[in-house]
Design a protein around this motif. Structure first.
Motif, PDB file in Angstrom:
ATOM      1  N   GLU A  99      -4.728  12.251   1.632  1.00  0.00           N
ATOM      2  CA  GLU A  99      -5.414  12.406   2.922  1.00  0.00           C
ATOM      3  C   GLU A  99      -4.707  11.623   4.027  1.00  0.00           C
ATOM      4  N   ASN A 100      -3.530  11.088   3.723  1.00  0.00           N
ATOM      5  CA  ASN A 100      -2.729  10.295   4.653  1.00  0.00           C
ATOM      6  C   ASN A 100      -3.441   9.006   5.074  1.00  0.00           C
ATOM      7  N   GLU A 101      -4.229   8.442   4.153  1.00  0.00           N
ATOM      8  CA  GLU A 101      -4.879   7.156   4.385  1.00  0.00           C
ATOM      9  C   GLU A 101      -4.133   6.104   3.573  1.00  0.00           C
ATOM     10  N   LEU A 102      -3.957   4.945   4.164  1.00  0.00           N
ATOM     11  CA  LEU A 102      -3.266   3.864   3.480  1.00  0.00           C
ATOM     12  C   LEU A 102      -4.197   3.212   2.470  1.00  0.00           C
ATOM     13  N   GLU A 103      -3.800   3.208   1.210  1.00  0.00           N
ATOM     14  CA  GLU A 103      -4.548   2.523   0.161  1.00  0.00           C
ATOM     15  C   GLU A 103      -3.915   1.153  -0.025  1.00  0.00           C
ATOM     16  N   GLY A 151       0.792  -1.212   0.000  1.00  0.00           N
ATOM     17  CA  GLY A 151       0.000   0.000   0.000  1.00  0.00           C
ATOM     18  C   GLY A 151       0.826   1.265   0.000  1.00  0.00           C
ATOM     19  N   ILE A 152       0.113   2.349  -0.292  1.00  0.00           N
ATOM     20  CA  ILE A 152       0.727   3.679  -0.271  1.00  0.00           C
ATOM     21  C   ILE A 152      -0.232   4.635   0.426  1.00  0.00           C
ATOM     22  N   PHE A 153       0.335   5.684   1.015  1.00  0.00           N
ATOM     23  CA  PHE A 153      -0.480   6.700   1.655  1.00  0.00           C
ATOM     24  C   PHE A 153      -0.904   7.718   0.606  1.00  0.00           C
TER      25      PHE A 153
END
Length: 167
Positions: free
Chosen positions: A46-50, A41-43
């Motif tokens: 919105e600083n959410e982990l995808e 994953g990547i952030f």
């Protein structure tokens, strides 16, 4: 036994998974922690982990193949096919969910997205698509967490859904 606990953010899945882990003496794995540990994953902005679903699914199934007495918890695990025995889908009334997310200071758009997903039963639809209907235990988040935990433990013990619903 291998268990998934899933539901919309704010439904109570993390606290339920931790409590079940303590009661059953199972290892509890949070999807975000697992993804980070496995460099998945990547952030986003919105600083959410995808989390990449297929890669996560592959790594998690390899882990599950080697481990028993595990609970994997998270809202994305409803979107994948993990080799588990039971799936606990925790549900919460959309108005209750909205209140919980407001208390957590969710951004208005993110809060409405999650309330909408609960309202259209997104996690339930994904779980039914990805897991055996017999494996799914649907639990309503109760005002008293002890009630929710008791219902989940009873459902696991009897291997039946205490509030059987037709899918």
């Amino acid at each position: 036994m291998r268990i998934v606990v899933t539901g919309t953010p704010g439904s109570g899945k993390t606290i339920l998974a931790k409590a079940l882990g303590e009661k059953l003496d199972y290892k509890v794995i949070n999807e975000k922690d697992f993804a980070l540990k496995n460099s998945l994953g990547i952030f986003n902005e919105e600083n959410e982990l995808e989390i990449p679903i297929k890669k996560f699914q592959s790594k998690a199934n390899a882990f599950l193949k080697k481990n028993d007495d595990v609970i994997i918890e998270g809202h994305v695990v409803c979107e994948m096919k993990l080799n588990v025995d039971k799936v606990i889908l925790i549900r919460v009334h959309p108005e209750v969910l909205e209140s919980r997310l407001e208390q957590r200071n969710y951004a208005p758009q993110k809060m409405m997205d999650n309330v909408f997903c609960e309202g259209i039963e997104y996690c339930k639809k994904q779980a039914v698509k990805n897991y055996s209907k017999k494996a799914i235990i649907e639990i309503e988040s109760r005002p008293s967490f002890k009630q929710t935990l008791s219902e989940a433990l009873n459902a696991l013990k009897t291997a039946k859904n205490p509030k059987t619903r037709t899918f």
